[in-house]
Write an enzyme that holds these catalytic residues in place. Sequence first.
Site, PDB file in Angstrom:
ATOM      1  N   SER A  49       0.850  -1.190   0.000  1.00  0.00           N
ATOM      2  CA  SER A  49       0.000   0.000   0.000  1.00  0.00           C
ATOM      3  C   SER A  49       0.887   1.241   0.000  1.00  0.00           C
ATOM      4  O   SER A  49       1.928   1.276   0.667  1.00  0.00           O
ATOM      5  CB  SER A  49      -0.911   0.004   1.237  1.00  0.00           C
ATOM      6  N   GLU A  50       0.468   2.264  -0.738  1.00  0.00           N
ATOM      7  CA  GLU A  50       1.283   3.460  -0.938  1.00  0.00           C
ATOM      8  C   GLU A  50       1.598   4.209   0.351  1.00  0.00           C
ATOM      9  O   GLU A  50       2.531   4.990   0.397  1.00  0.00           O
ATOM     10  CB  GLU A  50       0.571   4.402  -1.923  1.00  0.00           C
ATOM     11  N   ASN A  51       0.804   4.005   1.397  1.00  0.00           N
ATOM     12  CA  ASN A  51       1.071   4.709   2.648  1.00  0.00           C
ATOM     13  C   ASN A  51       2.172   4.052   3.476  1.00  0.00           C
ATOM     14  O   ASN A  51       2.462   4.490   4.577  1.00  0.00           O
ATOM     15  CB  ASN A  51      -0.209   4.873   3.474  1.00  0.00           C
TER      16      ASN A  51
END
Length: 135
Positions: A49-51
């Site tokens: 996930s990009e976070n």
Amino acid sequence: MSYQKLTRDQIAERVAQDIPDGAYVNLGIGLPTKISSYLPADKDVFLHSENGLLAFGPPPAEEDRDPELINAGKEFVTLLEGGAFFHHGDSFAMMRGGHLDIAVLGAFQVAENGDLANWHTGAPDAILLWVVRWT
């Protein structure tokens, strides 16, 4: 020729079937996040996930939700054994550096040449706000 319109869940389930065992996969915000719920338990797939999250799993039961364990779409997820957290800058370096096998992105429109429109202003008469070109 007629086509059957698929639901969002049917699309996510179909994409999950195509992800090979051992793949490192970024799930973009929106419909792609549903894919985590349809991955077979017998496949080792490492979701990104990009976070700044790697090796997360499907959403938890409501009573097991942790407000600090979310994907980039702010949806609750589970952390699998060996999962890791890291700075979002490192997360984007993983994606842009070619360290992932697959990126599943949501899109409002895809042009014939593959340009991806992935933002919408929300206004009924507005179509696109941003177009990303993959070369």
